[in-house]
Design an enzyme around this catalytic site. Structure first.
Site, mmCIF file in Angstrom:
data_model
loop_
_atom_site.group_PDB
_atom_site.id
_atom_site.type_symbol
_atom_site.label_atom_id
_atom_site.label_comp_id
_atom_site.label_asym_id
_atom_site.label_seq_id
_atom_site.Cartn_x
_atom_site.Cartn_y
_atom_site.Cartn_z
ATOM 1 N N LYS A 1 42.996 41.981 29.179
ATOM 2 C CA LYS A 1 43.736 40.759 28.836
ATOM 3 C C LYS A 1 43.631 40.393 27.349
ATOM 4 C CE LYS A 1 44.046 38.789 33.450
ATOM 5 N NZ LYS A 1 45.477 38.691 33.663
ATOM 6 N N PHE B 1 39.075 38.897 42.132
ATOM 7 C CA PHE B 1 40.228 39.757 41.823
ATOM 8 C C PHE B 1 39.813 40.779 40.784
ATOM 9 C CE2 PHE B 1 44.122 40.939 39.549
ATOM 10 C CZ PHE B 1 44.900 41.361 40.622
ATOM 11 N N ASP C 1 32.980 41.265 35.641
ATOM 12 C CA ASP C 1 34.391 41.455 35.308
ATOM 13 C C ASP C 1 34.789 40.277 34.420
ATOM 14 O OD1 ASP C 1 37.142 41.332 35.226
ATOM 15 O OD2 ASP C 1 37.427 42.006 37.291
HETATM 16 N N1 PLP Z 1 40.053 41.516 36.800
HETATM 17 C C1 PLP Z 1 40.388 40.236 36.605
HETATM 18 C C2 PLP Z 1 39.333 39.191 36.636
HETATM 19 C C3 PLP Z 1 41.722 39.890 36.382
HETATM 20 O O1 PLP Z 1 42.059 38.604 36.215
HETATM 21 C C4 PLP Z 1 42.701 40.916 36.359
HETATM 22 C C5 PLP Z 1 44.121 40.585 36.169
HETATM 23 O O2 PLP Z 1 44.563 39.482 36.378
HETATM 24 C C6 PLP Z 1 42.293 42.247 36.562
HETATM 25 C C7 PLP Z 1 40.962 42.505 36.772
HETATM 26 C C8 PLP Z 1 43.285 43.371 36.546
HETATM 27 O O3 PLP Z 1 43.715 43.610 35.248
HETATM 28 P P1 PLP Z 1 45.080 44.426 35.010
HETATM 29 O O4 PLP Z 1 46.178 43.618 35.588
HETATM 30 O O5 PLP Z 1 45.158 44.569 33.508
HETATM 31 O O6 PLP Z 1 44.912 45.739 35.670
#
Ligand code: PLP
Length: 407
Positions: free
Chosen positions: A262, A147, A233
């Site tokens: 986050k 994700f 990520d």
């Molecule tokens: N990458 C990861 C691993 C995430 O868990 C999330 C959100 O849950 C995101 C990217 C996306 O972040 P945002 O919701 O701040 O755009």
């Protein structure tokens, strides 16, 4: 409920829900509760009911709700300078960039506002690097169930099968392979076309699927062998969540690019794209944004990061995470839960039946917030500074709910 909240005029909950339904665009079904106050590991709704929070804004509030250090920094900076211009330096952005580069293996930072935006920046940086230094390579290999966000490019990079038909046509140039499968990763590499591999050290939204040491080290070795960039990520895994400031530290490898969000702002919206010097190929005008590196966000993040580092919260999260895992494993034996796994305070539990949503909803009624990223998986992502007693309190609520639902 805290006294000052009791005294405040909290509107009638039913009226609030009616207004919500009339005026908020529908994107998700929310329970009929309205949160009005948070302190540490607890949240209160407009009826004065208290919840022990093991979601913390989806692994965001690393210091818990409304931490005093964050409140002080926001108040001080709001009086000092809220917004300058993304085209001007501000003192907070410089201090924060130095703090992040001093404490990580990366050399340079670009600040943004959300995880998806940081990942978009990472994708752009990898493609520009591919164009300039990898003979035009542009393709990025990502993983199934990964994700990376909800912009079009980050949705395309994500590995959610049910998104494949949504918002077509997607952004091209992503290839997806199964997670923790090194031969599949090797097979997907096309020399001259592949520029990067992008993945999470722990797939959070997929249900807390932890990359094995051999896998992540093998992916790094593949990047070295084929001259590819490794993009980690760490939006969910970073800032102490997994028991070290960044999860990559536990694998003995270094990424070329890393994204954070986050926990970074402890609840304030902010994100960061970090990269090694050799990868920083953006030129004038390639990347930016009106609110990027805005002083208020930078001051908030500085306060959060100084507390996370100064109070050694990653190590505390590791200790507390071990306790949580031990208790959950004991419960798993007793109740027939099929798996308990995690790193630090990012923990997942598999149920023997697809009853995740029911467990979550009964826990909510019993005063506990947890989440079910999959029909049979529960996820726990509490504040990094929670106490052992709060882990016990969580289990005191969860255990009878599980007994009931799984009976
Ligand atoms: N990458 C990861 C691993 C995430 O868990 C999330 C959100 O849950 C995101 C990217 C996306 O972040 P945002 O919701 O701040 O755009």
């Amino acid at each position: 409920m805290p006294a000052h909240l009791q005294a405040a005029a909290v509107p009638d909950t039913a009226a609030l829900i009616k207004d919500a339904e009339a005026s908020l665009m529908y994107v998700v079904t929310r329970p009929g509760k309205v949160m009005v106050q948070g302190k540490g590991s607890y949240l209160w709704d407009s009826d004065g009911k208290r919840y022990l929070d093991f979601i913390q804004g989806w692994a965001v509030n690393c210091l818990g709700h409304s931490p005093p250090a964050l409140a002080r920094a926001l108040a001080r900076q709001a009086r000092q300078l809220v917004n300058a211009s993304p085209a001007l330096y501000n003192d907070q952005m410089i201090r924060l960039a130095k703090l992040l580069t001093d404490h990580s293996c990366l050399d340079k930072v670009f600040f943004a506002n959300s995880g998806a935006e940081a990942n978009e920046g990472a994708i752009k940086l990898a493609r520009k690097h591919g164009a300039l230094k990898q003979n035009g390579a542009y393709e990025i290999i990502t993983t199934w169930n990964g994700f990376h966000g909800r912009t079009l490019a980050t949705m395309s990079a994500s590995g959610k099968k049910h998104w494949d038909e949504l918002y077509e046509p997607k952004v091209k140039g992503f290839v997806r392979v199964p997670f923790n499968d090194l031969p599949a990763m090797r097979q997907a590499i096309v020399p001259g076309r592949t520029c990067a591999i992008m993945l999470e050290p722990v797939q959070g939204e997929a249900g807390v699927i932890v990359a094995t040491n051999a896998y992540l080290q093998g992916v790094r070795a593949l990047c070295d062998e084929f001259g590819l960039l490794l993009i980690l990520d760490e939006i969910q895994t970073g800032i102490g969540r997994c028991g070290t400031l960044f999860a990559y530290e536990q694998y003995g490898i270094e990424p070329d690019i890393m994204t954070l969000a986050k926990g970074l702002g402890g609840g304030f919206p902010v994100s960061a794209l970090l990269a090694k010097d050799a990868v920083c190929v953006f030129e004038q005008g390639d990347q930016g944004g009106t609110f990027c590196a805005q002083p208020l966000a930078m001051a908030a993040t500085l306060a959060v990061l100084e507390e996370v580092i100064g109070k050694k919260l990653p190590a505390k999260a590791a200790t507390r995470g071990r306790y949580l895992l031990r208790r959950l494993k004991a419960l798993a034996k007793e109740l027939g839960l099929t798996d308990v796994r995690g790193k630090g305070l990012l923990v997942g539990v598999d149920l023997p039946k697809d009853k995740g949503a029911e467990v979550v909803s009964q826990c909510l009624e019993a005063g506990l917030l947890i989440n079910a990223p999959r029909p049979n998986t529960l996820r726990f992502m509490p504040a990094l500074n929670l106490s052992t007693a709060q882990v016990d309190e969580m289990l005191d609520i969860l255990t009878p709910v599980l007994r009931r639902v799984l009976a």
